[in-house]
Design a protein around this motif. Structure first.
Motif, PDB file in Angstrom:
ATOM      1  N   PRO A   1       0.832  -1.208   0.000  1.00 38.54           N
ATOM      2  CA  PRO A   1       0.000   0.000   0.000  1.00 38.54           C
ATOM      3  C   PRO A   1       0.865   1.256   0.000  1.00 38.54           C
ATOM      4  CG  PRO A   1      -0.661  -1.499   1.759  1.00 38.54           C
ATOM      5  CD  PRO A   1       0.616  -2.034   1.195  1.00 38.54           C
ATOM      6  N   GLY A   2       0.413   2.285  -0.725  1.00 39.12           N
ATOM      7  CA  GLY A   2       1.153   3.539  -0.789  1.00 39.12           C
ATOM      8  C   GLY A   2       1.108   4.266   0.552  1.00 39.12           C
ATOM      9  N   PRO A   3       2.009   5.244   0.734  1.00 42.46           N
ATOM     10  CA  PRO A   3       2.004   6.011   1.978  1.00 42.46           C
ATOM     11  C   PRO A   3       0.646   6.694   2.169  1.00 42.46           C
ATOM     12  CG  PRO A   3       3.918   6.553   0.644  1.00 42.46           C
ATOM     13  CD  PRO A   3       3.046   5.690  -0.204  1.00 42.46           C
ATOM     14  N   GLY A   4       0.114   6.622   3.378  1.00 42.05           N
ATOM     15  CA  GLY A   4      -1.149   7.308   3.646  1.00 42.05           C
ATOM     16  C   GLY A   4      -2.381   6.539   3.214  1.00 42.05           C
ATOM     17  N   ALA A   5      -2.225   5.295   2.811  1.00 41.47           N
ATOM     18  CA  ALA A   5      -3.402   4.492   2.433  1.00 41.47           C
ATOM     19  C   ALA A   5      -3.997   3.834   3.683  1.00 41.47           C
ATOM     20  CB  ALA A   5      -3.004   3.421   1.428  1.00 41.47           C
ATOM     21  N   GLY A   6      -5.288   3.544   3.640  1.00 43.04           N
ATOM     22  CA  GLY A   6      -5.946   2.838   4.747  1.00 43.04           C
ATOM     23  C   GLY A   6      -7.034   1.943   4.200  1.00 43.04           C
ATOM     24  N   SER A   7      -7.386   0.880   4.932  1.00 50.48           N
ATOM     25  CA  SER A   7      -8.434  -0.022   4.448  1.00 50.48           C
ATOM     26  C   SER A   7      -9.213  -0.602   5.622  1.00 50.48           C
ATOM     27  CB  SER A   7      -7.835  -1.154   3.605  1.00 50.48           C
ATOM     28  OG  SER A   7      -7.098  -2.045   4.415  1.00 50.48           O
ATOM     29  N   ALA A   8     -10.446  -1.021   5.341  1.00 51.92           N
ATOM     30  CA  ALA A   8     -11.289  -1.637   6.379  1.00 51.92           C
ATOM     31  C   ALA A   8     -12.342  -2.511   5.716  1.00 51.92           C
ATOM     32  CB  ALA A   8     -11.961  -0.558   7.230  1.00 51.92           C
ATOM     33  N   PHE A   9     -12.821  -3.491   6.457  1.00 50.68           N
ATOM     34  CA  PHE A   9     -13.823  -4.449   5.970  1.00 50.68           C
ATOM     35  C   PHE A   9     -15.020  -4.437   6.917  1.00 50.68           C
ATOM     36  CE2 PHE A   9     -15.570  -8.823   6.242  1.00 50.68           C
ATOM     37  CZ  PHE A   9     -15.879  -9.060   4.902  1.00 50.68           C
ATOM     38  N   ARG A  10     -16.221  -4.486   6.369  1.00 51.27           N
ATOM     39  CA  ARG A  10     -17.433  -4.575   7.167  1.00 51.27           C
ATOM     40  C   ARG A  10     -18.358  -5.609   6.533  1.00 51.27           C
ATOM     41  NH1 ARG A  10     -14.480  -2.448  10.035  1.00 51.27           N
ATOM     42  NH2 ARG A  10     -14.693  -0.549  11.295  1.00 51.27           N
ATOM     43  N   ARG A  11     -19.096  -6.324   7.370  1.00 54.62           N
ATOM     44  CA  ARG A  11     -19.884  -7.454   6.870  1.00 54.62           C
ATOM     45  C   ARG A  11     -21.143  -7.591   7.703  1.00 54.62           C
ATOM     46  NH1 ARG A  11     -19.500 -13.478   8.544  1.00 54.62           N
ATOM     47  NH2 ARG A  11     -19.112 -14.621   6.628  1.00 54.62           N
ATOM     48  N   LEU A  12     -22.234  -7.973   7.064  1.00 62.67           N
ATOM     49  CA  LEU A  12     -23.457  -8.278   7.803  1.00 62.67           C
ATOM     50  C   LEU A  12     -23.830  -9.728   7.533  1.00 62.67           C
ATOM     51  CD1 LEU A  12     -25.915  -6.913   9.439  1.00 62.67           C
ATOM     52  CD2 LEU A  12     -27.106  -7.229   7.283  1.00 62.67           C
ATOM     53  N   THR A  13     -24.095 -10.476   8.616  1.00 62.28           N
ATOM     54  CA  THR A  13     -24.606 -11.843   8.470  1.00 62.28           C
ATOM     55  C   THR A  13     -25.848 -11.970   9.329  1.00 62.28           C
ATOM     56  OG1 THR A  13     -23.201 -12.572  10.282  1.00 62.28           O
ATOM     57  CG2 THR A  13     -22.376 -12.929   8.062  1.00 62.28           C
ATOM     58  N   ARG A  14     -26.579 -13.070   9.115  1.00 60.26           N
ATOM     59  CA  ARG A  14     -27.807 -13.249   9.891  1.00 60.26           C
ATOM     60  C   ARG A  14     -27.503 -13.581  11.339  1.00 60.26           C
ATOM     61  NH1 ARG A  14     -30.628 -17.717   6.433  1.00 60.26           N
ATOM     62  NH2 ARG A  14     -28.460 -18.401   6.436  1.00 60.26           N
ATOM     63  N   ARG A  15     -26.344 -14.208  11.581  1.00 59.67           N
ATOM     64  CA  ARG A  15     -25.991 -14.550  12.956  1.00 59.67           C
ATOM     65  C   ARG A  15     -24.480 -14.594  13.061  1.00 59.67           C
ATOM     66  NH1 ARG A  15     -24.890 -20.268  12.885  1.00 59.67           N
ATOM     67  NH2 ARG A  15     -25.457 -21.105  10.866  1.00 59.67           N
ATOM     68  N   ARG A  16     -23.982 -14.440  14.279  1.00 55.99           N
ATOM     69  CA  ARG A  16     -22.536 -14.570  14.487  1.00 55.99           C
ATOM     70  C   ARG A  16     -22.140 -16.017  14.282  1.00 55.99           C
ATOM     71  NH1 ARG A  16     -20.030 -10.234  16.995  1.00 55.99           N
ATOM     72  NH2 ARG A  16     -21.514  -8.770  17.859  1.00 55.99           N
ATOM     73  N   GLY A  17     -20.911 -16.251  13.832  1.00 57.87           N
ATOM     74  CA  GLY A  17     -20.456 -17.627  13.642  1.00 57.87           C
ATOM     75  C   GLY A  17     -20.539 -18.020  12.193  1.00 57.87           C
ATOM     76  N   VAL A  18     -20.845 -19.280  11.954  1.00 65.68           N
ATOM     77  CA  VAL A  18     -20.709 -19.830  10.606  1.00 65.68           C
ATOM     78  C   VAL A  18     -21.920 -19.483   9.753  1.00 65.68           C
ATOM     79  CG1 VAL A  18     -20.371 -21.950   9.306  1.00 65.68           C
ATOM     80  CG2 VAL A  18     -19.268 -21.664  11.523  1.00 65.68           C
ATOM     81  N   ASP A  19     -21.800 -18.460   8.939  1.00 62.05           N
ATOM     82  CA  ASP A  19     -22.841 -18.115   7.967  1.00 62.05           C
ATOM     83  C   ASP A  19     -22.201 -17.260   6.879  1.00 62.05           C
ATOM     84  OD1 ASP A  19     -25.245 -17.919   6.700  1.00 62.05           O
ATOM     85  OD2 ASP A  19     -26.135 -16.505   8.109  1.00 62.05           O
ATOM     86  N   LEU A  20     -22.711 -17.387   5.668  1.00 64.75           N
ATOM     87  CA  LEU A  20     -22.172 -16.546   4.595  1.00 64.75           C
ATOM     88  C   LEU A  20     -22.665 -15.119   4.778  1.00 64.75           C
ATOM     89  CD1 LEU A  20     -22.471 -18.839   1.457  1.00 64.75           C
ATOM     90  CD2 LEU A  20     -20.469 -18.366   2.870  1.00 64.75           C
ATOM     91  N   ALA A  21     -21.970 -14.172   4.139  1.00 67.47           N
ATOM     92  CA  ALA A  21     -22.337 -12.763   4.264  1.00 67.47           C
ATOM     93  C   ALA A  21     -23.670 -12.486   3.567  1.00 67.47           C
ATOM     94  CB  ALA A  21     -21.238 -11.901   3.661  1.00 67.47           C
ATOM     95  N   THR A  22     -24.493 -11.659   4.209  1.00 70.42           N
ATOM     96  CA  THR A  22     -25.659 -11.101   3.521  1.00 70.42           C
ATOM     97  C   THR A  22     -25.188  -9.960   2.616  1.00 70.42           C
ATOM     98  OG1 THR A  22     -26.998 -11.638   5.446  1.00 70.42           O
ATOM     99  CG2 THR A  22     -27.949 -10.076   3.881  1.00 70.42           C
ATOM    100  N   VAL A  23     -24.293  -9.161   3.155  1.00 72.00           N
ATOM    101  CA  VAL A  23     -23.603  -8.104   2.397  1.00 72.00           C
ATOM    102  C   VAL A  23     -22.209  -7.955   3.008  1.00 72.00           C
ATOM    103  CG1 VAL A  23     -23.523  -5.633   1.865  1.00 72.00           C
ATOM    104  CG2 VAL A  23     -25.721  -6.790   1.945  1.00 72.00           C
ATOM    105  N   SER A  24     -21.202  -7.765   2.172  1.00 73.51           N
ATOM    106  CA  SER A  24     -19.870  -7.443   2.705  1.00 73.51           C
ATOM    107  C   SER A  24     -19.239  -6.351   1.853  1.00 73.51           C
ATOM    108  CB  SER A  24     -18.980  -8.687   2.727  1.00 73.51           C
ATOM    109  OG  SER A  24     -18.724  -9.119   1.413  1.00 73.51           O
ATOM    110  N   VAL A  25     -18.439  -5.506   2.505  1.00 76.17           N
ATOM    111  CA  VAL A  25     -17.727  -4.456   1.763  1.00 76.17           C
ATOM    112  C   VAL A  25     -16.325  -4.306   2.333  1.00 76.17           C
ATOM    113  CG1 VAL A  25     -19.810  -3.121   1.259  1.00 76.17           C
ATOM    114  CG2 VAL A  25     -18.452  -2.522   3.228  1.00 76.17           C
TER     115      VAL A  25
END
Ligand code: FAD
Length: 284
Positions: free
Chosen positions: A172-196
């Protein structure tokens, strides 16, 4: 039952895949493939296990230009690596949401993309971090961006007789930043409903990777700088970034719910990514 073959050289693995053609499949952790075999959604004649191949790239190789992940690199190895944790926080956040510790210690990063699920959790951050894949066959190696690699649900550029040997991320270049957010129906083993996954570049431009809101993981960007302190500017950027999303309604959520959630998660991910930008590096 398919035949199981465990080659020790890349040449033998490629020869077996070439001979098997459409009826042969590479195997690493088996966390997708074995589920598919059990449900008869895939019915290959030959499984080519890559885990004993000694001349494939190592799991995590750090260079001056970035990081290379070999075909057998597990998500567990990835999240434990100090350089990966420092340079690619969105990828680490996404990887720790996959399954459980036991799954992450089997599941490979490369195959999470090769499986080509629209909801693959590591795909959005890999797209944001500018991933490239190397595809090998008996004819030689070729390289493509991960964005080009995804063709549609369960379809990639990697065809019969081929395998992906590595995924590379630029530093990553100087000053770059990144983050991930995800929604699932429940915590634990489930595929994402939406992820970004969101990235803020050195110039203040934005890049977004999205999962579960289209037939394949999606990547968009808005050139910088975007003034994130200006709410109207941020909203306009979010509008542009999510405009390519075409979610469907299914058991995990309706199209409308996914679109509304996508906007919220995108905004949160952008602000989290911006908060991670390194001010010392930005000033230099
Ligand atoms: C209980 C459970 C929970 C899960 N939860 C999540 C989750 O929350 N989020 C998520 O994203 N995923 C989840 N997964 C799926 C995730 O584990 C897989 O996508 C994993 O990353 C695939 O890696 P693998 O090594 O197990 O692949 P395998 O099952 O070995 O292979 C998967 C596919 O990729 C192909 N392949 C493998 N390696 C290569 C290669 N080098 N070149 C070309 N093709 C190749 C195989 O032929 C196969 O078609 C879950 C799975 C399980 C069983």
């Amino acid at each position: 039952m398919p035949k199981y073959y465990r080659p020790t050289t890349r040449a033998d693995a490629l020869a077996a895949l070439a001979e098997g053609g459409e009826r042969a499949r590479p195997l690493v952790g088996g966390t997708d493939l074995l589920v598919g075999l059990r449900h008869h959604t895939v019915e290959p004649d030959l499984l080519v296990d890559l885990k004993a191949v000694t001349d494939l790239p190592g799991p995590v190789v750090v260079t001056d230009d970035g990081v290379q992940f070999g075909a057998t690199c597990t998500l567990g190895e990835l999240v434990a690596h100090p350089v990966v944790r420092e340079w690619y926080p969105a990828l680490v956040e996404a990887s720790v949401t996959v399954g459980s510790v036991a799954i992450r210690n089997r599941a490979s990063l490369v195959a999470n993309s090769c499986n080509a699920s629209p909801a693959a959790d590591t795909a959005p951050p890999l797209l944001v971090h500018g991933a490239r894949v190397t595809i090998a066959s008996l004819d030689g190696d070729r390289s493509a961006s991960l964005d080009e690699f995804f063709l549609g649900p369960r379809r990639t550029l990697c065809g019969p007789g081929e395998l992906v040997t590595r995924i590379e991320l630029p530093r990553p270049g100087p000053g770059a930043g990144s983050a991930f957010r995800r929604l699932t129906r429940r915590r634990g083993v489930d595929l994402a409903t939406v992820s970004v996954a969101a990235g803020v570049g050195p110039d203040g431009g934005l890049v977004l990777g999205m999962g579960a809101v289209g037939p394949r993981p999606l990547r968009t960007e808005v050139p910088g700088p975007v003034d994130l302190a200006d709410d109207a500017a941020l909203e306009e950027a979010v509008d542009r970034l999510v405009s390519v999303a075409t979610p469907i309604s299914d058991v995990r959520g309706s199209r409308e719910y996914r679109l509304a959630t996508l906007r919220v998660l995108t905004r949160r991910a952008i602000l989290a990514a911006a908060a991670r930008r390194n001010p010392r590096e930005m000033a230099s």
